[in-house]
Design a protein around this motif. Structure first.
Motif, PDB file in Angstrom:
ATOM      1  N   ALA A 132      67.974   8.564  -2.762  1.00 27.24           N
ATOM      2  CA  ALA A 132      67.041   9.665  -3.052  1.00 27.24           C
ATOM      3  C   ALA A 132      66.248  10.032  -1.802  1.00 27.24           C
ATOM      4  N   ARG A 133      65.697  11.245  -1.825  1.00 24.77           N
ATOM      5  CA  ARG A 133      64.804  11.680  -0.751  1.00 24.77           C
ATOM      6  C   ARG A 133      63.368  11.684  -1.282  1.00 24.77           C
ATOM      7  N   ILE A 134      62.446  11.213  -0.429  1.00 28.60           N
ATOM      8  CA  ILE A 134      61.040  11.163  -0.791  1.00 28.60           C
ATOM      9  C   ILE A 134      60.207  11.807   0.315  1.00 28.60           C
ATOM     10  N   ARG A 135      58.983  12.183  -0.037  1.00 26.99           N
ATOM     11  CA  ARG A 135      58.046  12.722   0.954  1.00 26.99           C
ATOM     12  C   ARG A 135      56.625  12.377   0.531  1.00 26.99           C
ATOM     13  N   GLY A 136      55.724  12.484   1.489  1.00 30.22           N
ATOM     14  CA  GLY A 136      54.328  12.186   1.218  1.00 30.22           C
ATOM     15  C   GLY A 136      53.488  13.442   1.152  1.00 30.22           C
ATOM     16  N   LYS A 137      52.538  13.433   0.222  1.00 29.07           N
ATOM     17  CA  LYS A 137      51.575  14.524   0.088  1.00 29.07           C
ATOM     18  C   LYS A 137      50.190  13.895   0.149  1.00 29.07           C
ATOM     19  N   PHE A 138      49.342  14.425   1.028  1.00 27.85           N
ATOM     20  CA  PHE A 138      48.041  13.839   1.319  1.00 27.85           C
ATOM     21  C   PHE A 138      46.951  14.880   1.124  1.00 27.85           C
ATOM     22  N   THR A 139      45.948  14.544   0.326  1.00 29.56           N
ATOM     23  CA  THR A 139      44.781  15.402   0.148  1.00 29.56           C
ATOM     24  C   THR A 139      43.549  14.620   0.576  1.00 29.56           C
ATOM     25  N   LEU A 140      42.825  15.161   1.553  1.00 31.52           N
ATOM     26  CA  LEU A 140      41.621  14.495   2.024  1.00 31.52           C
ATOM     27  C   LEU A 140      40.553  14.600   0.930  1.00 31.52           C
ATOM     28  N   ALA A 141      40.160  13.461   0.376  1.00 35.37           N
ATOM     29  CA  ALA A 141      39.228  13.435  -0.747  1.00 35.37           C
ATOM     30  C   ALA A 141      37.774  13.251  -0.296  1.00 35.37           C
ATOM     31  N   ARG A 142      37.577  12.439   0.734  1.00 39.70           N
ATOM     32  CA  ARG A 142      36.209  12.241   1.202  1.00 39.70           C
ATOM     33  C   ARG A 142      36.202  11.734   2.638  1.00 39.70           C
ATOM     34  N   ALA A 143      35.080  11.941   3.290  1.00 38.37           N
ATOM     35  CA  ALA A 143      34.836  11.463   4.652  1.00 38.37           C
ATOM     36  C   ALA A 143      33.362  11.095   4.742  1.00 38.37           C
ATOM     37  N   GLU A 144      33.096   9.824   5.009  1.00 33.50           N
ATOM     38  CA  GLU A 144      31.720   9.341   5.023  1.00 33.50           C
ATOM     39  C   GLU A 144      31.459   8.595   6.327  1.00 33.50           C
ATOM     40  N   GLU A 145      30.365   8.940   6.974  1.00 33.83           N
ATOM     41  CA  GLU A 145      29.991   8.232   8.190  1.00 33.83           C
ATOM     42  C   GLU A 145      29.555   6.810   7.822  1.00 33.83           C
ATOM     43  N   ARG A 146      30.141   5.826   8.482  1.00 36.55           N
ATOM     44  CA  ARG A 146      29.780   4.425   8.233  1.00 36.55           C
ATOM     45  C   ARG A 146      28.712   3.964   9.211  1.00 36.55           C
ATOM     46  N   ARG A 147      28.865   4.389  10.444  1.00 35.49           N
ATOM     47  CA  ARG A 147      27.868   4.181  11.504  1.00 35.49           C
ATOM     48  C   ARG A 147      28.210   5.181  12.592  1.00 35.49           C
ATOM     49  N   ALA A 148      27.388   5.286  13.596  1.00 39.52           N
ATOM     50  CA  ALA A 148      27.616   6.276  14.654  1.00 39.52           C
ATOM     51  C   ALA A 148      29.020   6.096  15.236  1.00 39.52           C
ATOM     52  N   GLY A 149      29.789   7.183  15.242  1.00 42.85           N
ATOM     53  CA  GLY A 149      31.134   7.144  15.817  1.00 42.85           C
ATOM     54  C   GLY A 149      32.206   6.586  14.911  1.00 42.85           C
ATOM     55  N   GLN A 150      31.894   6.337  13.635  1.00 43.51           N
ATOM     56  CA  GLN A 150      32.884   5.824  12.684  1.00 43.51           C
ATOM     57  C   GLN A 150      32.804   6.593  11.370  1.00 43.51           C
TER      58      GLN A 150
END
Length: 150
Positions: free
Chosen positions: A102-120
């Motif tokens: 079979a053939r497969i593929r990936g689908k990605f949806t950015l759900a969240r982005a949170e700063e953990r500390r400066a530069g991360q």
């Protein structure tokens, strides 16, 4: 632009990789690398006789591991020389076995982005690995990465 701002603009954006065929050679190589030689993966004749799938299926962890390949194809590069580090998963569910061939593929949806500390920034991609011509995906996952400024 800050690292977190670069990702904030992408929340909800979906990206899709190219299709990849999962052939018996790839499954056998994964079995050798992980020492998982269960017959349902590596013995096509026996899998055809003794399983409900009519032939061999890919390892679930092989499908999961291919998400790195799919992400490299589908996702935009990290901003401003930043690097990404795998941080883990909140959720992984294997929904449908992937038949060998079979053939497969990936689908990605950015759900969240949170700063953990400066530069991360910790990001979460909601991921689906689709099987061509199947209504049900192979897997769904909430994938966490830590993006570190370069």
């Amino acid at each position: 632009m800050s690292l977190v701002a670069a990702y904030a603009d992408r929340i909800g954006q979906t990206n899709v990789s190219d299709w990849l065929r999962v052939d018996q050679e790839r499954v056998n190589a994964f079995a050798d690398a992980t020492l998982d030689h269960q017959f349902i993966h590596v013995d096509p004749e026996r899998a055809a006789r003794e399983t409900p799938w009519g032939g061999p299926i890919a390892h679930g962890f092989l499908t999961l591991s291919l998400m790195s390949h799919f992400a490299a194809q589908a996702l935009p590069p990290f901003p401003d020389g930043a690097i990404g580090v795998n941080y883990g998963f909140e959720k992984v569910r294997f929904l449908t076995p992937v038949p060998v061939g079979a053939r497969i593929r990936g689908k990605f949806t950015l759900a969240r982005a949170e700063e953990r500390r400066a530069g991360q920034v910790q990001i979460q991609q909601d991921c689906v690995v689709e099987i061509e011509d199947s209504e049900s995906p192979a897997l769904i996952a909430q994938w966490l990465s830590l993006v570190v400024a370069g």
